[in-house]
Design a protein around this motif. Structure first.
Motif, PDB file in Angstrom:
ATOM      1  N   SER A  28       4.829  13.641   0.038  1.00 21.18           N
ATOM      2  CA  SER A  28       4.597  14.738   1.400  1.00 21.18           C
ATOM      3  C   SER A  28       3.137  14.494   2.468  1.00 21.18           C
ATOM      4  N   GLN A  29       4.035  13.932   3.473  1.00 21.83           N
ATOM      5  CA  GLN A  29       2.828  13.089   4.252  1.00 21.83           C
ATOM      6  C   GLN A  29       1.804  14.317   4.254  1.00 21.83           C
ATOM      7  N   ILE A  30       2.412  15.579   4.543  1.00 23.39           N
ATOM      8  CA  ILE A  30       1.505  16.672   5.422  1.00 23.39           C
ATOM      9  C   ILE A  30       0.730  17.216   3.521  1.00 23.39           C
ATOM     10  N   ASP A  31       1.673  17.235   2.962  1.00 22.56           N
ATOM     11  CA  ASP A  31       0.656  17.887   1.920  1.00 22.56           C
ATOM     12  C   ASP A  31      -0.448  16.920   1.668  1.00 22.56           C
ATOM     13  N   GLU A  32      -0.758  16.138   2.148  1.00 26.78           N
ATOM     14  CA  GLU A  32      -1.706  15.088   1.588  1.00 26.78           C
ATOM     15  C   GLU A  32      -2.848  15.237   2.495  1.00 26.78           C
ATOM     16  N   HIS A  33      -1.935  15.405   3.647  1.00 24.94           N
ATOM     17  CA  HIS A  33      -2.914  15.582   4.510  1.00 24.94           C
ATOM     18  C   HIS A  33      -4.092  16.729   4.379  1.00 24.94           C
ATOM     19  N   ASN A  34      -3.338  17.824   4.374  1.00 26.73           N
ATOM     20  CA  ASN A  34      -3.488  19.577   4.733  1.00 26.73           C
ATOM     21  C   ASN A  34      -4.425  19.126   3.011  1.00 26.73           C
ATOM     22  N   ALA A  35      -4.720  18.605   2.364  1.00 26.14           N
ATOM     23  CA  ALA A  35      -5.752  18.260   1.350  1.00 26.14           C
ATOM     24  C   ALA A  35      -6.751  18.645   1.189  1.00 26.14           C
ATOM     25  N   VAL A  36      -7.139  16.822   2.200  1.00 21.81           N
ATOM     26  CA  VAL A  36      -7.963  16.834   2.653  1.00 21.81           C
ATOM     27  C   VAL A  36      -8.764  17.477   3.343  1.00 21.81           C
ATOM     28  N   ARG A  37      -7.972  17.737   4.206  1.00 20.93           N
ATOM     29  CA  ARG A  37      -9.017  18.748   5.225  1.00 20.93           C
ATOM     30  C   ARG A  37      -9.128  20.772   4.836  1.00 20.93           C
ATOM     31  N   GLN A  38      -8.265  21.096   3.811  1.00 19.03           N
ATOM     32  CA  GLN A  38      -8.250  22.255   2.870  1.00 19.03           C
ATOM     33  C   GLN A  38      -9.740  21.665   1.292  1.00 19.03           C
ATOM     34  N   ASP A  39      -9.311  20.800   0.859  1.00 20.66           N
ATOM     35  CA  ASP A  39     -10.016  20.900  -0.244  1.00 20.66           C
ATOM     36  C   ASP A  39     -10.060  19.646  -0.355  1.00 20.66           C
ATOM     37  N   ALA A  40      -9.724  18.415  -0.889  1.00 17.65           N
ATOM     38  CA  ALA A  40     -10.466  16.951  -1.615  1.00 17.65           C
ATOM     39  C   ALA A  40      -8.857  15.871  -1.610  1.00 17.65           C
ATOM     40  N   LEU A  47     -10.051  10.905 -11.087  1.00 22.08           N
ATOM     41  CA  LEU A  47     -10.051  11.570  -9.933  1.00 22.08           C
ATOM     42  C   LEU A  47      -9.163  12.691 -10.006  1.00 22.08           C
ATOM     43  N   VAL A  48      -8.253  11.732  -9.940  1.00 23.39           N
ATOM     44  CA  VAL A  48      -6.994  13.008 -10.189  1.00 23.39           C
ATOM     45  C   VAL A  48      -7.166  13.765 -11.128  1.00 23.39           C
ATOM     46  N   GLU A  49      -7.518  13.956 -12.497  1.00 19.55           N
ATOM     47  CA  GLU A  49      -7.713  15.361 -13.660  1.00 19.55           C
ATOM     48  C   GLU A  49      -9.143  15.885 -12.664  1.00 19.55           C
ATOM     49  N   ALA A  50      -9.436  15.282 -11.767  1.00 22.77           N
ATOM     50  CA  ALA A  50     -11.039  16.674 -11.292  1.00 22.77           C
ATOM     51  C   ALA A  50     -10.006  17.169 -10.547  1.00 22.77           C
ATOM     52  N   GLY A  51      -8.791  17.125  -9.831  1.00 16.23           N
ATOM     53  CA  GLY A  51      -8.224  18.213  -8.495  1.00 16.23           C
ATOM     54  C   GLY A  51      -7.963  17.550  -7.501  1.00 16.23           C
ATOM     55  N   VAL A  52      -8.099  16.039  -7.467  1.00 13.14           N
ATOM     56  CA  VAL A  52      -8.303  15.372  -5.916  1.00 13.14           C
ATOM     57  C   VAL A  52      -7.758  14.491  -6.137  1.00 13.14           C
ATOM     58  N   GLN A  53      -6.693  14.644  -4.983  1.00 13.89           N
ATOM     59  CA  GLN A  53      -5.097  14.366  -4.508  1.00 13.89           C
ATOM     60  C   GLN A  53      -5.021  12.846  -3.450  1.00 13.89           C
ATOM     61  N   PRO A  54      -4.377  12.174  -4.139  1.00 19.18           N
ATOM     62  CA  PRO A  54      -4.278  10.737  -3.673  1.00 19.18           C
ATOM     63  C   PRO A  54      -2.925  11.088  -2.349  1.00 19.18           C
ATOM     64  N   ALA A  55      -3.718  10.068  -2.037  1.00 18.97           N
ATOM     65  CA  ALA A  55      -3.117  10.509  -0.083  1.00 18.97           C
ATOM     66  C   ALA A  55      -2.534   9.086   0.281  1.00 18.97           C
ATOM     67  N   GLY A  56      -2.236   9.231   1.458  1.00 19.42           N
ATOM     68  CA  GLY A  56      -1.756   7.122   1.541  1.00 19.42           C
ATOM     69  C   GLY A  56      -1.483   7.104   3.743  1.00 19.42           C
ATOM     70  N   MET A  78       0.873  -1.034  -0.237  1.00 21.13           N
ATOM     71  CA  MET A  78      -0.218   0.049  -0.112  1.00 21.13           C
ATOM     72  C   MET A  78       0.741   1.574  -0.133  1.00 21.13           C
ATOM     73  N   PRO A  79       0.358   2.454  -0.437  1.00 24.84           N
ATOM     74  CA  PRO A  79       1.238   3.777  -0.448  1.00 24.84           C
ATOM     75  C   PRO A  79       1.089   4.176   0.869  1.00 24.84           C
ATOM     76  N   LEU A  80       2.297   4.367   1.032  1.00 25.64           N
ATOM     77  CA  LEU A  80       2.260   5.328   2.979  1.00 25.64           C
ATOM     78  C   LEU A  80       2.172   7.047   2.702  1.00 25.64           C
ATOM     79  N   ASN A  81       2.907   6.919   1.586  1.00 26.66           N
ATOM     80  CA  ASN A  81       2.517   8.525   0.895  1.00 26.66           C
ATOM     81  C   ASN A  81       3.168   9.187  -0.218  1.00 26.66           C
ATOM     82  N   TYR A  82       3.122   9.556  -1.311  1.00 23.96           N
ATOM     83  CA  TYR A  82       3.337  10.207  -2.648  1.00 23.96           C
ATOM     84  C   TYR A  82       4.536  11.190  -3.135  1.00 23.96           C
TER      85      TYR A  82
END
Length: 368
Positions: free
Chosen positions: A32-44, A211-220, A26-30
């Motif tokens: 930056s864990q912090i960027d992925e975390h913040n994407a979920v809190r602030q966007d998608a 979903l990536v094309e729609a601006g959703v950030q992959p997160a691990g 499984m993906p741990l991160n892509y």
């Protein structure tokens, strides 16, 4: 060799750091864990949760079977797609697993259980099923993507066709709908709004890429863990297991005591534990508290909680919260502990932590 989800190649193509998680690559991160975390809190953001175990329960006694198997009562589910969170207990009231069950019809329910507990869960469910006219079968032909964040629903809806959009248009929290070939549930594990979407596994990568094309950030996995801990959500094997009852893991609200005549696995042991609460006894169930570190450092699982020189409990999950900018933790302690602050044994030092409700961030709002 670890198993791979149908989305595995998409993670490799995105240069994800791959780790073994419960027997799955499984993906741990892509990056930056912090960027992925913040994407979920602030966007998608989105997670591959295809490793989760999906179980179809069917048959004329599907309902009474689940009423006996689970501590929560599936009779609460009267509308197709409605979901329920529950513990599945052993006879001693220890948590075999926590899961979500979806009501499809009176003779068909869908369960989603944890990946790391797959084998023992299926064995337990099959064992209990021997007493009922019911079939328990793992569903292995689906991929599952969790799309989470304040803009998650809008971005996910943007890649759906008109029929799918109509199917989810009025979808309420903790309800699912069949949208074409997709099973879309308004559930999640981050403290944000969003969907958990089951799709045919051969469509998985195409949907992921849309979903990536729609601006959703992959997160691990790393971001998933900090998000769920900020939301005060349990992680099986850390915050509860077969030695811990729901009364010790902030899951008391998932126990359906009524109707009193409904028997379920672990009820007798749970009732005995409940009767002890308030008494001065070594057998009184412990409780779960939230902690925010006031000193510099990071709280981690396994560190001791100390009051007046006595070890009164243990941290079950701890991290540095990206949203709060502070170290947060959940800890299981003696039920008699009512202090506003405690000491945490971090290596050779004792650091001060404030006691709070074990929910630190919800819907993007920092609560501590």
């Amino acid at each position: 060799m670890a198993s791979k989800t149908s989305l595995y190649q998409a993670h490799v193509d995105a240069n994800a750091r791959i780790v073994d998680f419960g027997g799955w690559d499984m993906p741990l991160n892509y990056g930056s864990q912090i960027d992925e975390h913040n994407a979920v809190r602030q966007d998608a953001g989105m997670f591959d949760v295809s490793h989760m175990t999906v179980v179809e329960v069917t048959g004329t006694e599907a309902k009474p079977y689940l009423q006996y198997l689970l501590a929560n009562d599936v009779d609460k589910l009267q509308v197709a797609g409605k979901a329920l969170y529950s513990g599945m207990l052993n006879e001693d009231a220890g948590v075999i697993d926590d899961l979500i069950v979806y009501f499809l019809t009176d003779t068909h329910y869908r369960l989603v259980v944890n990946a790391s507990t797959r084998d023992k869960d299926l064995a337990w469910m099959e064992n209990v099923a021997q007493q009922f006219a019911v079939s328990v079968e793992e569903k292995t032909d689906v991929a599952m993507i969790a799309v989470q964040g304040p803009n998650a629903i809008g971005k996910a809806n943007s890649i759906m066709d008109s029929e799918q959009q109509a199917a989810v248009a009025e979808l309420k929290p903790f309800v699912a709908a069949q949208a074409g070939t997709w099973f879309v549930a308004r559930t999640g594990y981050t403290g944000e709004d969003g969907y958990e979407i089951m799709i045919p596994d051969n469509e998985g990568i195409a949907v992921w890429n849309k979903l990536v094309e729609a601006g959703v950030q992959p997160a691990g996995l790393a971001a998933r863990d900090t998000l769920r801990l900020e939301a005060g959500m349990n992680l099986y094997g850390h915050d509860m297991d077969e030695t811990v009852s729901p009364l010790e893991a902030n899951m008391g609200w998932t126990i359906a005591w009524e109707p009193a005549e409904r028997d379920f696995v672990g009820r007798k042991a749970l009732a005995a534990q409940k009767a002890l609460i308030g008494e001065k006894s070594d057998n009184v169930p412990r409780k779960m508290i939230g902690l925010v570190l006031l000193d510099k450092g990071v709280m981690r699982e396994g560190q001791e909680v100390v009051v007046d020189g006595e070890i009164v409990g243990m941290i079950t999950s701890g991290t540095m919260s990206p949203s709060a900018g502070k170290s947060i933790a959940m800890a299981r302690v003696k039920r008699s502990i009512n202090e506003e602050s405690v000491l945490i044994q971090v290596r050779k030092k004792q650091l001060t932590a404030k006691v709070v409700k074990p929910c630190f961030v919800r819907k993007g709002e920092v609560l501590v």
